[in-house]
Scaffold this motif. Structure first.
Motif, PDB file in Angstrom:
ATOM      1  N   LEU A  43       0.829  -1.203   0.000  1.00 57.14           N
ATOM      2  CA  LEU A  43       0.000   0.000   0.000  1.00 57.14           C
ATOM      3  C   LEU A  43       0.867   1.258   0.000  1.00 57.14           C
ATOM      4  O   LEU A  43       0.646   2.179  -0.806  1.00 57.14           O
ATOM      5  CB  LEU A  43      -0.922   0.004   1.217  1.00 57.14           C
ATOM      6  N   VAL A  44       1.865   1.292   0.874  1.00 56.35           N
ATOM      7  CA  VAL A  44       2.691   2.495   0.947  1.00 56.35           C
ATOM      8  C   VAL A  44       3.689   2.563  -0.214  1.00 56.35           C
ATOM      9  O   VAL A  44       4.054   3.653  -0.672  1.00 56.35           O
ATOM     10  CB  VAL A  44       3.428   2.592   2.308  1.00 56.35           C
ATOM     11  N   PHE A  45       4.112   1.406  -0.712  1.00 54.15           N
ATOM     12  CA  PHE A  45       5.048   1.396  -1.835  1.00 54.15           C
ATOM     13  C   PHE A  45       4.401   1.977  -3.090  1.00 54.15           C
ATOM     14  O   PHE A  45       5.022   2.709  -3.863  1.00 54.15           O
ATOM     15  CB  PHE A  45       5.531  -0.031  -2.106  1.00 54.15           C
ATOM     16  N   ARG A  46       3.123   1.648  -3.294  1.00 54.40           N
ATOM     17  CA  ARG A  46       2.413   2.096  -4.492  1.00 54.40           C
ATOM     18  C   ARG A  46       1.870   3.518  -4.372  1.00 54.40           C
ATOM     19  O   ARG A  46       1.423   4.101  -5.368  1.00 54.40           O
ATOM     20  CB  ARG A  46       1.264   1.136  -4.787  1.00 54.40           C
ATOM     21  N   GLY A  50       3.346  12.237  -1.126  1.00 52.99           N
ATOM     22  CA  GLY A  50       2.416  13.250  -0.645  1.00 52.99           C
ATOM     23  C   GLY A  50       0.966  12.828  -0.628  1.00 52.99           C
ATOM     24  O   GLY A  50       0.087  13.634  -0.315  1.00 52.99           O
ATOM     25  N   SER A  51       0.699  11.559  -0.947  1.00 50.32           N
ATOM     26  CA  SER A  51      -0.700  11.106  -1.009  1.00 50.32           C
ATOM     27  C   SER A  51      -1.241  10.661   0.337  1.00 50.32           C
ATOM     28  O   SER A  51      -2.439  10.426   0.493  1.00 50.32           O
ATOM     29  CB  SER A  51      -0.828   9.951  -2.007  1.00 50.32           C
ATOM     30  N   HIS A  52      -0.383  10.517   1.337  1.00 54.03           N
ATOM     31  CA  HIS A  52      -0.781  10.106   2.684  1.00 54.03           C
ATOM     32  C   HIS A  52      -1.604   8.818   2.670  1.00 54.03           C
ATOM     33  O   HIS A  52      -2.823   8.844   2.842  1.00 54.03           O
ATOM     34  CB  HIS A  52      -1.576  11.219   3.384  1.00 54.03           C
ATOM     35  N   PRO A  53      -0.980   7.679   2.426  1.00 54.45           N
ATOM     36  CA  PRO A  53      -1.697   6.400   2.389  1.00 54.45           C
ATOM     37  C   PRO A  53      -2.590   6.220   3.615  1.00 54.45           C
ATOM     38  O   PRO A  53      -2.196   6.554   4.732  1.00 54.45           O
ATOM     39  CB  PRO A  53      -0.564   5.365   2.383  1.00 54.45           C
ATOM     40  N   SER A  54      -3.785   5.706   3.385  1.00 55.79           N
ATOM     41  CA  SER A  54      -4.755   5.583   4.466  1.00 55.79           C
ATOM     42  C   SER A  54      -4.621   4.253   5.203  1.00 55.79           C
ATOM     43  O   SER A  54      -4.880   3.182   4.643  1.00 55.79           O
ATOM     44  CB  SER A  54      -6.175   5.719   3.896  1.00 55.79           C
ATOM     45  N   GLN A  72       4.390   9.429   5.033  1.00 52.46           N
ATOM     46  CA  GLN A  72       3.478  10.337   5.732  1.00 52.46           C
ATOM     47  C   GLN A  72       2.043   9.785   5.764  1.00 52.46           C
ATOM     48  O   GLN A  72       1.066  10.513   5.584  1.00 52.46           O
ATOM     49  CB  GLN A  72       3.504  11.721   5.102  1.00 52.46           C
ATOM     50  N   ALA A  73       1.930   8.515   6.024  1.00 48.64           N
ATOM     51  CA  ALA A  73       0.621   7.848   6.029  1.00 48.64           C
ATOM     52  C   ALA A  73      -0.278   8.333   7.162  1.00 48.64           C
ATOM     53  O   ALA A  73       0.186   8.876   8.171  1.00 48.64           O
ATOM     54  CB  ALA A  73       0.818   6.333   6.159  1.00 48.64           C
ATOM     55  N   ASP A  74      -1.572   8.136   6.973  1.00 46.14           N
ATOM     56  CA  ASP A  74      -2.553   8.414   8.014  1.00 46.14           C
ATOM     57  C   ASP A  74      -2.740   7.128   8.820  1.00 46.14           C
ATOM     58  O   ASP A  74      -3.359   6.176   8.358  1.00 46.14           O
ATOM     59  CB  ASP A  74      -3.881   8.844   7.381  1.00 46.14           C
ATOM     60  N   ASP A  94       0.524  10.655  10.585  1.00 45.44           N
ATOM     61  CA  ASP A  94      -0.499  11.021  11.555  1.00 45.44           C
ATOM     62  C   ASP A  94      -0.774   9.797  12.420  1.00 45.44           C
ATOM     63  O   ASP A  94      -1.381   8.823  11.966  1.00 45.44           O
ATOM     64  CB  ASP A  94      -1.776  11.463  10.840  1.00 45.44           C
ATOM     65  N   LEU A  95      -0.293   9.843  13.655  1.00 43.09           N
ATOM     66  CA  LEU A  95      -0.484   8.746  14.608  1.00 43.09           C
ATOM     67  C   LEU A  95      -1.341   9.208  15.779  1.00 43.09           C
ATOM     68  O   LEU A  95      -1.293   8.627  16.860  1.00 43.09           O
ATOM     69  CB  LEU A  95       0.873   8.251  15.113  1.00 43.09           C
ATOM     70  N   SER A  96      -2.127  10.235  15.551  1.00 45.19           N
ATOM     71  CA  SER A  96      -2.951  10.760  16.634  1.00 45.19           C
ATOM     72  C   SER A  96      -3.937   9.692  17.111  1.00 45.19           C
ATOM     73  O   SER A  96      -4.587   9.020  16.324  1.00 45.19           O
ATOM     74  CB  SER A  96      -3.712  12.011  16.173  1.00 45.19           C
ATOM     75  N   GLY A  97      -3.980   9.518  18.427  1.00 50.01           N
ATOM     76  CA  GLY A  97      -4.884   8.533  19.019  1.00 50.01           C
ATOM     77  C   GLY A  97      -4.477   7.096  18.796  1.00 50.01           C
ATOM     78  O   GLY A  97      -5.214   6.169  19.145  1.00 50.01           O
ATOM     79  N   ALA A  98      -3.308   6.857  18.220  1.00 55.08           N
ATOM     80  CA  ALA A  98      -2.867   5.486  17.920  1.00 55.08           C
ATOM     81  C   ALA A  98      -2.355   4.781  19.172  1.00 55.08           C
ATOM     82  O   ALA A  98      -1.893   5.418  20.124  1.00 55.08           O
ATOM     83  CB  ALA A  98      -1.786   5.498  16.855  1.00 55.08           C
ATOM     84  N   ILE A  99      -2.423   3.451  19.161  1.00 52.43           N
ATOM     85  CA  ILE A  99      -1.844   2.636  20.222  1.00 52.43           C
ATOM     86  C   ILE A  99      -0.491   2.132  19.740  1.00 52.43           C
ATOM     87  O   ILE A  99      -0.413   1.381  18.765  1.00 52.43           O
ATOM     88  CB  ILE A  99      -2.765   1.446  20.572  1.00 52.43           C
ATOM     89  N   LEU A 100       0.559   2.569  20.434  1.00 54.41           N
ATOM     90  CA  LEU A 100       1.916   2.194  20.067  1.00 54.41           C
ATOM     91  C   LEU A 100       2.620   1.502  21.241  1.00 54.41           C
ATOM     92  O   LEU A 100       3.845   1.471  21.313  1.00 54.41           O
ATOM     93  CB  LEU A 100       2.709   3.435  19.648  1.00 54.41           C
TER      94      LEU A 100
END
Length: 283
Positions: A43-46, A50-54, A72-74, A94-100
């Motif tokens: 997904l991120v390779f393709r 600047g498209s910010h993979p979802s 720069q994925a979401d 964007d890792l807002s609210g993510a569990i890491l």
């Protein structure tokens, strides 16, 4: 009160074991990621620059995503519990609210990443017990407003990061025996960082670079700031009760309303005569 291992009360020890078991059930073998590492990589390779993979709201628990450029994925609200992110480029993600929690961050780059309200508990930041500077994760300019984190960030670059309202003090609520540990920022670069109202109680900040940091109303009770560079930092209203300030440098720092009750090493505090509003500190 009866004391158990590590000096904890038997009640504390039992509570920690119960919480650890609960965590294991929540994130154990039955919980499987809804994407494979290969799916994420493709997904991120393709994705175009600047498209910010979802990848938001995804379950990516325990995936091996080491060395991956996330472009720069979401990843907001995603669950990355136990994932291997060593050597990964998460800059601008964007890792807002993510569990890491329990992720591997050896050599990971999170410069400019958004981690607002994320949980980053007990990451593996180094491949050895003694922190290696070259392996320290980088969080330069990251936004960590309201984030909860606890672990070792010795030598990490958090220059210009925003840790407003963040919490890295022991919480006793995650199932780990946190009362014998400190979040470790030894020799970390926090120059120009914003720590307004952050709870950094008992944090290890010895020899940390906090030059020009905004530390208004920060909680540093019992923290180790020995040898720290606090020059030109704004410590107005900061709570340094019981903190260790031995050989710390406060030249040009604003000490208006700074609580220094029972602080250690005040007789060896460097640059106190050149600090601002030192007469307005609370001792």
């Amino acid at each position: 009160m009866r004391r158990g291992i590590f000096g904890a009360s038997s009640g504390d020890a039992i509570r920690a074991l119960v919480l650890a078991a609960t965590s294991a059930l929540a994130f154990g073998p039955a919980a499987a990621a809804d994407m494979s590492a290969r799916d994420v990589s493709l997904l991120v390779f393709r994705a175009a620059p600047g498209s910010h993979p979802s990848l938001n709201h995804r379950d990516l628990t325990r995936l091996d995503l080491s060395g991956l450029d996330f472009k720069q994925a979401d990843l907001s609200q995603s669950n990355l519990f136990g994932a291997d992110l060593s050597g990964a480029n998460l800059s601008g993600t964007d890792l807002s609210g993510a569990i890491l929690d329990r992720v591997t961050l050896v050599g990971a780059k999170l410069d400019g990443a958004r981690l607002d309200n994320a949980s980053l508990m007990r990451p593996s930041s180094f491949s050895t017990l003694a922190p290696l500077p070259a392996e320290a994760p980088s969080l330069k300019g990251a936004s960590m407003r309201g984030a909860r984190f606890f672990g070792t960030f010795a030598g990490s670059n958090l220059a210009g990061a925003d840790l407003t309202d963040s919490h890295c003090a022991p919480t006793y609520t995650t199932g780990f025996i946190e009362h014998i540990w400190r979040t470790d920022f030894t020799s970390a670069n926090l120059a120009g960082a914003t720590l307004t109202r952050a709870d950094m109680g008992r944090a290890q900040l010895s020899f940390a670079r906090l030059h020009g940091a905004i530390m208004r109303d920060v909680i540093l009770r019992g923290a180790d700031l020995s040898g720290a560079d606090l020059t030109n930092a704004d410590l107005s209203g900061a709570d340094l009760t019981d903190a260790d300030l031995t050989d710390a440098d406060v030249r040009g720092a604003n000490l208006s309303g700074t609580k220094l009750r029972n602080a250690k090493g005040l007789d060896r505090l460097r640059g106190l005569a050149l600090a601002k509003n030192s007469d307005k500190s609370v001792r």
